[in-house]
Design a protein around this motif. Structure first.
Motif, short mmCIF file in Angstrom:
data_model
loop_
_atom_site.label_atom_id
_atom_site.label_comp_id
_atom_site.label_asym_id
_atom_site.label_seq_id
_atom_site.Cartn_x
_atom_site.Cartn_y
_atom_site.Cartn_z
N GLN A 126 0.82 -1.20 0.00
CA GLN A 126 0.00 0.00 0.00
C GLN A 126 0.86 1.25 0.00
N HIS A 127 0.42 2.24 -0.77
CA HIS A 127 1.06 3.56 -0.77
C HIS A 127 -0.03 4.62 -0.67
N ASP A 128 0.14 5.56 0.28
CA ASP A 128 -0.77 6.68 0.45
C ASP A 128 -0.01 7.99 0.27
N HIS A 129 -0.68 8.99 -0.27
CA HIS A 129 -0.11 10.34 -0.36
C HIS A 129 -1.25 11.33 -0.22
N GLY A 130 -1.19 12.14 0.85
CA GLY A 130 -2.22 13.14 1.07
C GLY A 130 -1.62 14.53 1.24
N TYR A 131 -2.47 15.54 1.10
CA TYR A 131 -2.00 16.92 1.26
C TYR A 131 -3.16 17.81 1.69
N ALA A 132 -2.81 18.91 2.36
CA ALA A 132 -3.78 19.94 2.73
C ALA A 132 -3.08 21.28 2.62
N ASN A 133 -3.65 22.18 1.84
CA ASN A 133 -3.00 23.46 1.58
C ASN A 133 -3.50 24.56 2.53
N GLY A 134 -2.63 25.51 2.81
CA GLY A 134 -3.01 26.67 3.61
C GLY A 134 -3.28 26.36 5.07
N VAL A 135 -2.67 25.31 5.60
CA VAL A 135 -2.88 24.94 7.00
C VAL A 135 -2.06 25.85 7.90
N LEU A 136 -2.65 26.28 9.01
CA LEU A 136 -1.96 27.16 9.95
C LEU A 136 -1.08 26.32 10.87
N LEU A 137 0.24 26.44 10.70
CA LEU A 137 1.20 25.74 11.54
C LEU A 137 2.28 26.70 11.99
N GLY A 138 2.51 26.77 13.31
CA GLY A 138 3.55 27.67 13.82
C GLY A 138 3.29 29.12 13.49
N GLY A 139 2.01 29.49 13.36
CA GLY A 139 1.66 30.87 13.07
C GLY A 139 1.73 31.25 11.61
N ALA A 140 2.06 30.31 10.72
CA ALA A 140 2.18 30.61 9.29
C ALA A 140 1.31 29.66 8.48
N SER A 141 0.82 30.14 7.35
CA SER A 141 0.03 29.31 6.44
C SER A 141 0.98 28.40 5.66
N THR A 142 0.73 27.10 5.74
CA THR A 142 1.67 26.12 5.18
C THR A 142 0.94 25.09 4.33
N ASP A 143 1.51 24.75 3.19
CA ASP A 143 1.00 23.63 2.39
C ASP A 143 1.62 22.35 2.95
N THR A 144 0.79 21.46 3.44
CA THR A 144 1.27 20.27 4.14
C THR A 144 1.06 19.02 3.28
N GLU A 145 1.83 17.97 3.60
CA GLU A 145 1.62 16.68 2.95
C GLU A 145 2.08 15.56 3.87
N TRP A 146 1.56 14.37 3.58
CA TRP A 146 1.93 13.16 4.31
C TRP A 146 1.89 12.00 3.33
N TYR A 147 2.74 11.00 3.54
CA TYR A 147 2.84 9.90 2.58
C TYR A 147 3.56 8.73 3.24
N GLY A 148 3.39 7.57 2.66
CA GLY A 148 4.05 6.40 3.24
C GLY A 148 3.80 5.14 2.44
N VAL A 149 4.46 4.08 2.86
CA VAL A 149 4.35 2.76 2.24
C VAL A 149 4.26 1.72 3.35
N ASN A 150 3.38 0.74 3.19
CA ASN A 150 3.36 -0.38 4.12
C ASN A 150 3.10 -1.67 3.37
N SER A 151 3.47 -2.77 4.00
CA SER A 151 3.27 -4.10 3.38
C SER A 151 2.78 -5.07 4.42
N HIS A 152 1.92 -5.98 3.98
CA HIS A 152 1.44 -7.09 4.80
C HIS A 152 1.79 -8.39 4.10
N LEU A 153 2.39 -9.30 4.82
CA LEU A 153 2.68 -10.64 4.29
C LEU A 153 2.13 -11.66 5.27
N THR A 154 1.22 -12.52 4.81
CA THR A 154 0.62 -13.52 5.68
C THR A 154 0.76 -14.90 5.09
#
Length: 455
Positions: A312-340
């Motif tokens: 699995q791979h996810d990639h998300g983003y949110a623009n104009g988020v208030l972080l540390g007093g400033a408007s910031t374009d944010t993102e998050w992403y990652g990879v995971n695997s399951h083996l059974t």
């Protein structure tokens, strides 16, 4: 794609008796369990009544509970950013979930109407409530009136860990158009990603960061599913009630904010391989047209009849988020695997490995329950209405989990597992290492065992 239960898979059995059996399981003999199972089978099943069958109705549910040992013995008893099994050394009734459903036809030439309602009690309730209207506006930082669909149904500070969630309440229609169109309207679990909220449908007790922080849990809106042919299926809809881009919305706030939901699935002719891509996109809230979006790619492959791989791979983003007093374009992403690997018909072993990057410290907060239970005054009922002391920081999170699924009875699943987490991040204010785990550590070992009783 997430596969949420649409029908009760097991006959209805008395929950109290099922839980009692499991509570003494460690001392029970296999013979005793067999005798108990035979006794349960003799109990009347309301789903077999003429009224229920004639109307296509089903009722059922599950109980899930477990305990986690944290090798660090954190002073606050929180397992850092890990959700669901988030308390150390405490028995948790995670989910007591009841549902009523009338499933619609999957094919045919006639219209069909149905729906489903779920109610969940337990420590997992906070993580699946309609908290898509956060305590503070993500773009301005101003306090918001949170949704009242299912938040704080038992009161707040008096119930730090246990509450009620109503994660699904939808009407469903089967329309005989082409190969058949299925439509849901209401509040329902997201089809995005691989892991799920309902405990019986996951291999591990704990969850990957992608599921915990990278994806929505529920939506409010309308969603359609259509099977194009034996290889292709598509999904699409619109969602509302949220100030976080259509994620986890309710019924009474932010109904002027709309976002899109879409996806497609390809399955090979031999059904051994599939690929799903799905996601959301829309403005953040009624007050902000800043973009909020996500895509998730899930690949499944049966390496052999007994060995199964998920990537699995996810990639998300949110623009104009208030972080540390400033408007910031944010993102998050990652990879995971399951083996059974299916050791036996009733025993499966598995391992999960993951890397998840919260690029701007917007998605992952520790402890997660404290952040989720915060109100507009900045206090968290997870702390007894004390000020929110959770921390969020840009970092990469890594986790490896190994465990077993043992099903001695068809209605009982026992899941022991061990998990190791570590984090790589720098605190901007001090230049030191970010330490979100118990007792200010950079890593942690978790040892947990839980059980799920389906009825």
């Amino acid at each position: 794609m997430k596969n949420y239960p649409s029908n009760s898979r097991f006959k209805l059995k008395p929950l109290a008796l099922g839980i009692a059996l499991v509570s003494v399981f460690g001392a029970a003999q296999a013979k005793s369990l067999t005798e108990a199972s035979t006794l349960l089978e003799t109990v009347g099943d309301p789903n077999e009544s003429k009224f229920m069958k004639d109307n296509g109705l089903k009722i059922g549910g599950w109980a899930n509970a477990g305990i986690t040992y944290n090798a660090a013995s954190p002073d606050n008893n929180f397992n850092g950013p890990v959700t669901f099994a988030d308390r150390s050394g405490e028995f948790q009734l995670n989910q007591l979930n009841l549902f009523a459903q009338r499933a619609v036809a999957a094919e045919g030439d006639a219209w069909d109407f149905g729906g489903r309602v779920d109610a969940m009690f337990g420590t997992d309730a906070i993580f699946t409530q309609a908290y898509g209207v956060p305590a503070f506006d993500v773009n301005t930082g101003q306090p918001l009136n949170r949704s009242h669909w299912d938040l704080n149904m038992l009161g707040s500070s008096d119930n730090r860990f246990y509450d009620i969630a109503l994660p699904q309440a939808y009407a469903e229609i089967y329309a005989p158009i082409g190969n058949g169109l299925n439509i849901k309207a209401g509040h329902f679990y997201t089809p995005i990603g691989y892991e799920t909220v309902p405990a019986p449908d996951n291999f591990f007790y704990t969850h990957a960061y992608t599921m915990q922080y990278g994806e929505p849990f529920t939506h409010t809106g309308v969603m359609g599913n259509y099977t194009v042919d034996q290889n292709w299926a598509v999904m699409g809809g619109v969602v509302t009630g949220s100030a976080t881009g259509g994620w986890d919305g309710g019924w009474d706030k932010q109904l002027g904010s709309w976002a899109g939901l879409a996806g497609t699935t390809w399955t090979s002719n031999d059904k051994n391989t599939s690929a799903n891509v799905s996601g959301t996109y829309g403005g953040t809230s009624e007050h902000s047209s800043q973009s909020w979006g996500l895509y998730s790619l899930v690949l499944k492959h049966n390496i052999t009849d007994k060995t199964h791989l998920v990537l699995q791979h996810d990639h998300g983003y949110a623009n104009g988020v208030l972080l540390g007093g400033a408007s910031t374009d944010t993102e998050w992403y990652g990879v995971n695997s399951h083996l059974t690997y299916d050791v036996k018909d009733n025993l499966t072993a598995g391992v999960r490995a993951e890397w998840f990057r919260d690029q701007n410290g917007f998605r992952v907060c520790s402890p997660a329950r404290v952040a989720a239970a915060t109100n507009g005054a900045g206090n968290s009922y997870a702390l007894g209405d004390q000020p929110n002391n959770s921390t969020c920081n840009a970092a990469s999170y890594y986790a490896v989990t190994a465990g077993l699924n043992w099903k001695p009875m068809k209605w009982l699943n026992i899941r022991p597992n061990v998990r190791y987490d570590w984090v790589d991040g720098t605190v901007a204010a001090t230049g030191g290492q970010y330490r979100p785990f118990g007792n200010a550590k950079q890593d942690q070992f978790l040892f947990s065992t839980d059980f799920a009783v389906s009825f």
